[in-house]
Motif scaffolding. Sequence first.
Motif: not given
Length: 279
Positions: A256-279
């Motif tokens: 839904v928010y590709p710009g934010a996900a790959s921009g200012r929130l990219s580090a948080r998205v990566a850490s969130g996926k690691a915390a949730a064990d996303c494949s």
Amino acid sequence: MFVSLLIATPVSAQDRNVDKRVDRLEQEMRAVQRKVFPGGSSRFFEPEITPDTDTPTTQSTTSSAVSDLIARVDTLERSLASLTGQVEENGFRLKQIEDKLAATEVPPVSTDPGTFSTTPSSVPGADSTQATADPERVSGVASIVMPDTGDAGEDAYIYGYRLWEAKYYPEAQTQLKKAAADHPNHRRASFAKNLLGRAYLDDGKPALASVALYENYQELPRGERAPDSLYFLSTALVQLNKKADACRVLSELQEVYPGAASGRLSARVASGKAAADCS
């Protein structure tokens, strides 16, 4: 009500059956009375069953008929007693079921973030004694001053932000809810609702945080902090041991928010996926 119907239906059927049997017994009793008193007045003996004048009436047949009738009445009385006992037993069981349901009934959980309070009766873990009776805390909260810039929506949010920054989380939650409710069309409404979710997270209340964060995304999808609310929602879900759901939320954030996900929130998205064990 459904349980009551289950109990009432067979009882009504049995009552009708008993009524028919009683009527039949009464008719037979009148027939016996006519045999014993063949010249009885019709005032006392209705002619449902007329006496058979062709057959001699003897004392032995009369006694036999009366004995048989008495035995049948005794059987009927026992059946009625048994039926009464069953009705009473079913009523007692129904009362027990209703008592258990009343004891286990829980009030519905509201998903309206404006209904949550910081009092101990409504929010587990909130310590109103600490928030109101501790002189040091009272003094600390009083030292946080609300700005007065002439923009009421901005000032309400900034005051809530300052309370959150000072770690006065219950007070910040109250202020941020008020800011969003009083200024729903202000650009800071998205900020206030997002920070409300973070204040719940920081206060150790991930369930309340998940409600506030999801509602910010759902109600203000174009708000400036809607993408952030999805990220913090994934954090709350991880804390609630719902990692699969957290991964789905992060995927939605990227979609839904590709710009934010790959921009200012990219580090948080990566850490969130690691915390949730996303494949």
